[in-house]
Design an enzyme around this catalytic site. Sequence first.
Site, PDB file in Angstrom:
ATOM      1  N   GLN A  75      -6.496  14.690  14.361  1.00 24.27           N
ATOM      2  CA  GLN A  75      -5.261  13.892  14.331  1.00 24.27           C
ATOM      3  C   GLN A  75      -5.554  12.404  14.109  1.00 24.27           C
ATOM      4  OE1 GLN A  75      -2.077  14.433  14.118  1.00 24.27           O
ATOM      5  NE2 GLN A  75      -2.194  16.661  14.174  1.00 24.27           N
ATOM      6  N   SER A  76      -6.497  12.108  13.235  1.00 24.20           N
ATOM      7  CA  SER A  76      -6.875  10.722  12.954  1.00 24.20           C
ATOM      8  C   SER A  76      -5.769   9.947  12.233  1.00 24.20           C
ATOM      9  CB  SER A  76      -8.140  10.738  12.083  1.00 24.20           C
ATOM     10  OG  SER A  76      -8.275   9.537  11.358  1.00 24.20           O
TER      11      SER A  76
END
Length: 333
Positions: A75-76
């Site tokens: 989930q960068s």
Amino acid sequence: MSISNLPRIRLAHLPTPLEPMENLSRLLDGPNLWIKRDDCTGLSTGGNKTRKLEFLMAEAVSQGADVVVTVGATQSNHTRQTAAFAARLGLACHIVLLDVKGSPDLSYNRSGNVFLLHLHGATIEHRDGAADANAAIDDAAARLRAQGRSPYVIPAGGSNATGALGYVDCAFELHEQAAKIGLAIGHVIHATGSSGTQAGLAAGFALVDAGIKLLGVTVRASREQQEEAVYRIALAVGAKIDPTALVRREAIAANSDYVGAGYGKLDSRVVEAMELFARHEGILLDPVYTGKCAAGLVDLVRNSTFAKDDNIVFLHTGGSAGSFGYISEFPYN
Ligand SMILES: *Cc1c(COP(=O)(O)O)cnc(C)c1O
């Protein structure tokens, strides 16, 4: 002492607003809380990576790159903003996602930033969370070169001396904004991860002799590890602008009391902090970075760490788009 002559592609919406948080200040009965809205930098819901990418992408273009390669956790936010910036410049974008959480959760693996990567047209490869991030992007770049492509490799979080220039500029911008409204900022607090944000701010505040205390709330590392990482980049970015500039080691301060169960792991303090900001200021935080930092801010205020007449600026580094990857962990149904 200027960064205006350094290569830069100006796409960010700047300056970002500096606003008082009157409701939260009153509710917590502490110092005057302000917010610097770097969640409003533009590009795919914004965030702190946009400022770094202005300098990194200028380097990519000057080197004749046709594809940008970078890496982050599933989930960068950094990969999402990179994919958006590349799309805007007409460059391809290849993303390596490290499965640091090992979670089978559908929203974590498909929603939030992962969904946006697909929307921006990035190509994605998934690697084990234990994989070495630098080796993974070098490997991806080598494969692209073998296909006749010209990759430009951006390290995790865009955190090197070039990327950190974006936060030197933010330090200058905040210093100028505060001066304009006669605000004496005592502290700036923000979430620190790959360290480029804090490094740039530390160098920038040193260069303008701002007298502002900077505190990074860590999301993974110990205080010592974080401060060393920040210091290394701060020296490198300071030297890019003014070889005689000296960032003092004592100016680098991190607090690792709010990491909780680890990177990307939610706890009740984070949920409470996200609710406080959402319900009293109408501001969205994220569970990985800004929520942890806000939990730290709230706790430090409750423990009377700051003087009552201090002006504290919470630097909002973005990330709310990632919240949708964590919905199953919130106590709502
Ligand atoms: C990347 C990120 C940070 C941390 O910034 P670093 O420069 O990596 O230390 C903080 N907040 C959000 C929302 C981020 O995406």
